[in-house]
Design an enzyme around this catalytic site. Structure first.
Site, PDB file in Angstrom:
ATOM      1  N   ARG A   1      -4.109   1.618 -33.969  1.00  0.00           N
ATOM      2  CA  ARG A   1      -3.097   0.651 -34.574  1.00  0.00           C
ATOM      3  C   ARG A   1      -3.142   0.669 -36.040  1.00  0.00           C
ATOM      4  O   ARG A   1      -3.237  -0.393 -36.764  1.00  0.00           O
ATOM      5  CB  ARG A   1      -3.399  -1.018 -34.104  1.00  0.00           C
ATOM      6  CG  ARG A   1      -3.264  -1.027 -32.469  1.00  0.00           C
ATOM      7  CD  ARG A   1      -3.052  -2.503 -32.178  1.00  0.00           C
ATOM      8  NE  ARG A   1      -4.404  -2.908 -32.300  1.00  0.00           N
ATOM      9  CZ  ARG A   1      -4.624  -4.201 -32.054  1.00  0.00           C
ATOM     10  NH1 ARG A   1      -3.687  -5.090 -32.054  1.00  0.00           N
ATOM     11  NH2 ARG A   1      -6.048  -4.583 -32.068  1.00  0.00           N
TER      12      ARG A   1
ATOM     13  N   ASP B   1     -13.940   0.359 -42.486  1.00  0.00           N
ATOM     14  CA  ASP B   1     -13.134  -0.613 -42.891  1.00  0.00           C
ATOM     15  C   ASP B   1     -13.300  -1.270 -44.099  1.00  0.00           C
ATOM     16  O   ASP B   1     -14.456  -1.076 -44.957  1.00  0.00           O
ATOM     17  CB  ASP B   1     -12.937  -1.901 -41.639  1.00  0.00           C
ATOM     18  CG  ASP B   1     -11.639  -2.681 -41.638  1.00  0.00           C
ATOM     19  OD1 ASP B   1     -11.076  -2.774 -42.458  1.00  0.00           O
ATOM     20  OD2 ASP B   1     -11.084  -2.599 -40.522  1.00  0.00           O
TER      21      ASP B   1
ATOM     22  N   ASP C   1       0.712  -1.096  -0.004  1.00  0.00           N
ATOM     23  CA  ASP C   1      -0.222   0.042   0.030  1.00  0.00           C
ATOM     24  C   ASP C   1       0.903   1.318   0.028  1.00  0.00           C
ATOM     25  O   ASP C   1       1.842   1.369   0.828  1.00  0.00           O
ATOM     26  CB  ASP C   1      -0.838  -0.075   1.182  1.00  0.00           C
ATOM     27  CG  ASP C   1      -1.985   1.516   1.121  1.00  0.00           C
ATOM     28  OD1 ASP C   1      -2.725   1.308   0.061  1.00  0.00           O
ATOM     29  OD2 ASP C   1      -1.880   1.959   2.039  1.00  0.00           O
TER      30      ASP C   1
ATOM     31  N   GLY D   1     -15.484   0.695 -46.975  1.00  0.00           N
ATOM     32  CA  GLY D   1     -14.717   1.403 -47.976  1.00  0.00           C
ATOM     33  C   GLY D   1     -13.106   1.004 -47.764  1.00  0.00           C
ATOM     34  O   GLY D   1     -12.687   0.445 -46.655  1.00  0.00           O
ATOM     35  N   ASP D   2     -12.594   2.002 -48.665  1.00  0.00           N
ATOM     36  CA  ASP D   2     -11.024   1.939 -48.432  1.00  0.00           C
ATOM     37  C   ASP D   2     -10.594   3.327 -48.119  1.00  0.00           C
ATOM     38  O   ASP D   2     -10.760   4.270 -48.917  1.00  0.00           O
ATOM     39  CB  ASP D   2     -10.442   1.595 -50.017  1.00  0.00           C
ATOM     40  CG  ASP D   2      -8.915   1.392 -50.199  1.00  0.00           C
ATOM     41  OD1 ASP D   2      -8.256   2.201 -49.373  1.00  0.00           O
ATOM     42  OD2 ASP D   2      -8.370   0.835 -50.807  1.00  0.00           O
ATOM     43  N   PHE D   3      -9.643   3.537 -47.092  1.00  0.00           N
ATOM     44  CA  PHE D   3      -9.335   4.794 -46.517  1.00  0.00           C
ATOM     45  C   PHE D   3      -8.458   5.661 -47.610  1.00  0.00           C
ATOM     46  O   PHE D   3      -8.294   6.659 -47.160  1.00  0.00           O
ATOM     47  CB  PHE D   3      -9.182   4.791 -45.065  1.00  0.00           C
ATOM     48  CG  PHE D   3      -8.014   3.838 -44.674  1.00  0.00           C
ATOM     49  CD1 PHE D   3      -6.838   3.740 -44.996  1.00  0.00           C
ATOM     50  CD2 PHE D   3      -8.307   3.038 -43.463  1.00  0.00           C
ATOM     51  CE1 PHE D   3      -5.623   3.199 -44.599  1.00  0.00           C
ATOM     52  CE2 PHE D   3      -7.243   2.187 -43.063  1.00  0.00           C
ATOM     53  CZ  PHE D   3      -5.960   2.332 -43.386  1.00  0.00           C
TER      54      PHE D   3
HETATM   55  C1  LIG Z   1      -4.084  -3.551 -37.387  1.00  0.00           C
HETATM   56  S1  LIG Z   1      -5.640  -3.394 -37.784  1.00  0.00           S
HETATM   57  C2  LIG Z   1      -6.296  -2.463 -36.498  1.00  0.00           C
HETATM   58  C3  LIG Z   1      -7.827  -2.692 -36.050  1.00  0.00           C
HETATM   59  C4  LIG Z   1      -8.552  -2.040 -34.918  1.00  0.00           C
HETATM   60  N1  LIG Z   1      -8.096  -0.344 -35.247  1.00  0.00           N
HETATM   61  C5  LIG Z   1      -7.753  -2.272 -33.706  1.00  0.00           C
HETATM   62  O1  LIG Z   1      -7.101  -1.517 -33.169  1.00  0.00           O
HETATM   63  O2  LIG Z   1      -8.156  -3.472 -33.070  1.00  0.00           O
HETATM   64  C6  LIG Z   1      -5.781  -2.477 -38.952  1.00  0.00           C
HETATM   65  C7  LIG Z   1      -6.902  -2.362 -39.636  1.00  0.00           C
HETATM   66  O3  LIG Z   1      -7.046  -1.661 -40.869  1.00  0.00           O
HETATM   67  C8  LIG Z   1      -7.786  -1.920 -41.993  1.00  0.00           C
HETATM   68  N2  LIG Z   1      -7.517  -1.484 -43.192  1.00  0.00           N
HETATM   69  C9  LIG Z   1      -6.176  -1.571 -43.668  1.00  0.00           C
HETATM   70  N3  LIG Z   1      -6.202  -1.089 -44.694  1.00  0.00           N
HETATM   71  C10 LIG Z   1      -7.378  -0.235 -45.100  1.00  0.00           C
HETATM   72  C11 LIG Z   1      -8.125   0.460 -46.130  1.00  0.00           C
HETATM   73  N4  LIG Z   1      -7.411   0.812 -47.175  1.00  0.00           N
HETATM   74  N5  LIG Z   1      -9.080   1.002 -45.979  1.00  0.00           N
HETATM   75  C12 LIG Z   1      -9.925   0.720 -44.897  1.00  0.00           C
HETATM   76  N6  LIG Z   1      -9.351  -0.096 -43.700  1.00  0.00           N
HETATM   77  C13 LIG Z   1      -8.204  -0.755 -43.787  1.00  0.00           C
HETATM   78  C14 LIG Z   1      -7.652  -3.433 -41.696  1.00  0.00           C
HETATM   79  O4  LIG Z   1      -8.822  -4.094 -42.252  1.00  0.00           O
HETATM   80  C15 LIG Z   1      -7.724  -3.782 -40.263  1.00  0.00           C
HETATM   81  O5  LIG Z   1      -8.971  -3.875 -39.570  1.00  0.00           O
END
Ligand SMILES: C[S@@+](CC[C@H](N)C(=O)[O-])C[C@H]1O[C@@H](n2cnc3c(N)ncnc32)[C@H](O)[C@@H]1O
Length: 632
Positions: A519, A477, A88, A502-504
């Site tokens: 992450r 995602d 403690d 979608g694709d970021f």
């Molecule tokens: C390392 S994981 C992290 C997942 C989550 N954010 C976590 O902390 O548990 C990376 C994530 O980014 C997504 N990702 C990777 N490239 C992507 C893109 N071009 N567009 C959208 N999502 C994407 C992956 O599918 C995955 O779910």
């Protein structure tokens, strides 16, 4: 081997830490102690006025915490510990004992009292030795002590105080500060044991262990046996009062007798031939990891969980493996503290340890099973080609899996459903265990809508809505991930979490006033980061938040090693320090406001989009707080 053996003297014993403090856990596990954590239910409600000195209060609280666990375990956990450690920590200033603040106002009162003054930090420690007399009867012997460290705070301005309080760090810490993290910036000097201020006086503890386990000299016949016992050296050398006593050092079969003073004079003559513990651990680290992976893959922890305890033959039958191979695996797992081997009536049985039940059983709420299987099936093959990865500076995906990996996620993780589910399960398991700490790292009430970019299964998003009743979160995602999300739906769903595919890098991002990047950034090069961040910057109006959660490297890129080891198998990403993240983000108009080291795998930083024409306060964050974040 002068440092570790007093700790390893406890190996083979069931040692329990009766404290939930992650800092105590870290200090003791860094010292090589193997133990289970069973937080005490003892309420810290002793009447302080009954104690003559503050340290008497801390020692008594530590004792009650440890005894409560020692008494409870045989009934609730069906096992008897050998040693229970309670601790403690209290801070005293102006004759007052300060414990953990109850709320922000309380933290303010405590920290203003400490401002500009020297105060004392006392940690009381109790070591309860449990001795089975016969059957159900147990003897408890308590050894207790305390350590005092003096700490002087700098004069703290109001802004600094509130900046620190709003970081959330003071809330679970005695005296309202944590010296090992942001709170270190408030401290002018420390006199005494630093770790005592963090929460556990390791040096004094080792000395006490030395005293407790220092057996009387034995006959030469016993010495032969001891030659293989590394524990012997330190048990003697750490014993309190041994400074002028003769101690016995048995190294490589040689018996050298010398006084502690002589040891200092001739240095490490006798111990030079010992291989350092850290190197031995590294030599064996891969075997230990693979033992954990294999036991998980063969479902050892699951079968033991459903039957509570099983004989060797029963485990072998249930995991469909040879008795000899299973015996070796189970014995290795016991030595690593993952399993227990106990005598029950006339047979010996295996059981999960407390930690295995919590973290290794596949359907436990905090299970890391998904991540462990990902490490076994995906990371392990990559690491077996590390030499090539270093020579070529490229991902070894093709060598390990026979396929090119041009698009990290699409090619490596999402080419087959089975692999995709495994990867998502890995992300899900880590997000479930760390999500709450990330979600509660900062005060987020000004934000109403958030978008979790690359939010995968939504595990992190659910933690955010749980922690912030006014917030709704869109998980964004790749389509391949979103279509599988129902595999991971929590029991209690929440209407405030929705999913968009979608694709970021290519598609429009959903509109929100807080963007979460957990992450994500470490996976990409600086160039790719700029693509993503410029899209985010365009979406954000001044005041919008951006929460980055990653393992942050220290500024010298020396620690933590788990981040640097992870980087070894990366495809195009890299690990970064807070300053490196800030540098990239500031180019896109995001200013660092707060940082939080959570002590739970992932750290977090909150950035705010600035109005390019107005560099002043946004969302209640003053420019003083920006400076603090930059200093970090
Ligand atoms: C390392 S994981 C992290 C997942 C989550 N954010 C976590 O902390 O548990 C990376 C994530 O980014 C997504 N990702 C990777 N490239 C992507 C893109 N071009 N567009 C959208 N999502 C994407 C992956 O599918 C995955 O779910």
């Amino acid at each position: 081997m002068l440092l570790n053996p007093v700790i390893s003297k406890l190996s083979g014993k069931l040692v329990v830490l009766a404290s939930a403090s992650p800092r105590r856990l870290e200090i003791l596990s860094n010292a090589g102690l193997r133990f289970e954590v069973v937080p005490s239910w003892f309420k810290e409600t002793l009447d302080k006025s009954l104690f003559k000195n503050p340290y008497d209060y801390a020692v008594e609280t530590a004792k009650q915490k440890a005894l409560e666990v020692a008494h409870r375990m045989p009934f609730k956990h069906l096992k008897s510990p050998d040693v229970v450690i309670g601790a403690d920590t209290v801070v005293t200033v102006d004759g007052l004992i300060l414990e953990k603040p109850t709320d922000k106002e309380d933290a303010y009162r405590m920290l203003s009292r400490l401002s500009g003054k020297e105060h004392s930090v006392f940690t009381g420690v109790a070591i309860v030795l449990c001795h089975d007399k016969s059957g159900s009867d147990t003897d408890y012997k308590v050894v207790d002590f305390y350590e005092e460290t003096k700490v002087k705070f700098a004069e703290l301005s109001e802004e600094m105080l509130w900046e620190y309080i709003n970081s959330g760090e003071p809330m679970d810490k005695a005296g309202g500060y944590g010296i090992q993290a942001l709170g270190g910036m408030l401290v002018e000097y420390v006199k005494g044991d630093f770790l005592n201020v963090v929460g556990f006086p390791l040096n004094h503890f080792c000395k006490q262990l030395g005293l407790i386990f220092n057996s009387p000299p034995e006959s030469p016949a016993h010495k032969v046996k001891r030659e293989s016992d590394e524990a012997w050296t330190l048990v003697n050398s750490l014993s309190e009062g041994a400074a002028n006593e003769e101690v016995e050092l048995l190294e490589n079969g040689k018996d050298c007798r010398m006084s502690m003073q002589e040891q200092n004079v001739i240095g490490m003559e006798c111990s030079r031939q010992h291989i350092p513990h850290s190197i031995i651990s590294l030599l064996n680290g891969f075997k230990a990891s693979k033992t954990l992976f294999t036991a998980s893959k063969l479902k050892v922890f699951d079968v033991l969980n459903s039957s509570n305890s099983l004989t060797l033959e029963e485990v072998a039958g249930q995991i469909n493996a040879s008795v000899l191979g299973t015996e070796r695996l189970l014995e290795a797992a016991v030595s690593l503290g993952l399993l227990e081997w106990v005598k029950q009536q006339n047979t010996s049985v295996y059981r999960n340890t407390e930690q295995a039940s919590r973290f290794l059983v596949s359907d436990s709420p905090e299970s890391l099973n998904g991540y462990i299987l990902h490490c076994n099936d995906m990371v392990w093959p990559l690491f077996s080609h590390l030499e090539n990865a270093v020579r070529e500076g490229t991902s070894q995906h093709e060598r390990a899996f026979g396929k090119k990996n041009e698009e990290v996620f699409q090619d490596a993780f999402y080419s087959k459903d089975e692999v995709k589910i495994r990867f998502m399960d890995a992300m899900h398991s880590i997000a479930r265990v760390t999500g709450k700490d990330v979600a509660t790292a900062f005060e987020l009430s000004p934000y109403k809508t958030a978008c979790d970019i690359g939010g995968c299964t939504g595990a992190m998003a659910y933690e955010f809505t749980k922690a912030h009743p006014g917030l709704s979160v869109i998980v964004f995602d790749l389509p391949q991930v979103i279509e599988m999300r129902r595999h991971f739906q929590p029991k209690e769903t929440d209407d405030r979490v929705s999913f968009v595919a979608g694709d970021f890098f290519k598609d429009d991002l959903p509109k929100a006033d807080l963007y979460i990047l957990a992450r994500i950034l470490h996976d990409w090069s600086d160039e790719k980061l700029h693509v993503l961040l410029s899209k985010l910057s365009k979406m954000c109006t001044p005041g919008c938040g951006l929460l980055v959660s990653e393992i942050f490297l220290d500024e010298e890129r020396k620690r933590p090693s788990r981040a640097l080891l992870q980087a070894l198998s990366m495809t195009e990403g890299k690990q970064r320090s807070p300053t490196e993240y800030s540098d990239v983000l500031e180019k896109h108009g995001f200013t660092p406001k707060h940082i939080k080291h959570t002590d739970n795998l992932l750290d977090a930083m909150l950035f705010v989009k600035e109005d390019p024409n107005d560099k002043r306060t946004l969302l209640g964050c003053s420019s003083a707080s920006i400076e603090t974040a930059e200093l970090e």
